[in-house]
Each structure stands twice: as C-alpha cells, then as structure tokens.
Design a protein around this motif. Structure first.
Motif: not given
Length: 100
Positions: A16-21, A69-71, A86-96
């Motif tokens: 659901l939120a790749p790269h986030w832990a 660092t983002v939490e 939603r915000l994690a996925r938007a940040i991922n999209a920002l980075l492509g």
C-alpha cells in the motif's frame, strides 16, 4: 474524518505504501530520503509541503543537510489512517516511484 487502518491494511503496508516502514516508537510510518545536497532536500520539502497542504495532512519531519526524515500518523485518529497512506503515496508519486 480519517479512517484508522485495518489489520488487513497494516499487514499489506509494504504494497500500500512502498518504501515506507512502521516507526519503531509509535503508530506511524517512516521514511528517510537522501539528496545530493541541502538545496535539493529543501526543494523536496517544499514540494511535499504543497502536497500536504492540498491533502490537509501534515508530516512530522526533520532535515539535516541532505537527509529528510518523514513520519506520518493521524493524531485525531490515534495512529495510522487512510490519510497517512494517501500522503505517502503522493510523496512516492512526486518522486516518480511505484505506489504513487
């Protein structure tokens, strides 16, 4: 109103939120970003601030030179919620990245 993450969503967090832990000390998701220098890190933070404002959900974050660092957690939901995803996925999209 934010909806708390279900047990199924928590189990599927990597998809659901790749790269986030999961954060180790509270009910949140966390990610570190490294950039070439301070200017690039600051530019990233500026773009994320605009996304956060648009989504009405604001990160807990820090910046030291080239590292950001983002939490993400939803205080009024008492922990992780759909707003964090939603915000994690938007940040991922920002980075492509995938999962954006």
């Amino acid at each position: 109103m934010a909806t708390a993450l279900s047990a199924a969503d928590r189990a599927n967090l990597a998809a659901l939120a790749p790269h986030w832990a999961p954060a180790t000390d509270r009910d949140a998701i966390r990610r570190e970003f490294l950039f070439r220098d301070f200017s690039e890190a600051w530019g990233f933070m500026t773009r994320v601030a605009l996304l956060a404002e648009k989504l009405d959900h604001h990160p807990d974050w820090s910046n030291v030179w080239n590292k950001v660092t983002v939490e993400l957690t939803t205080h009024d939901a008492g922990g992780l919620s759909d707003r964090d995803l939603r915000l994690a996925r938007a940040i991922n999209a920002l980075l492509g990245e995938p999962g954006g």
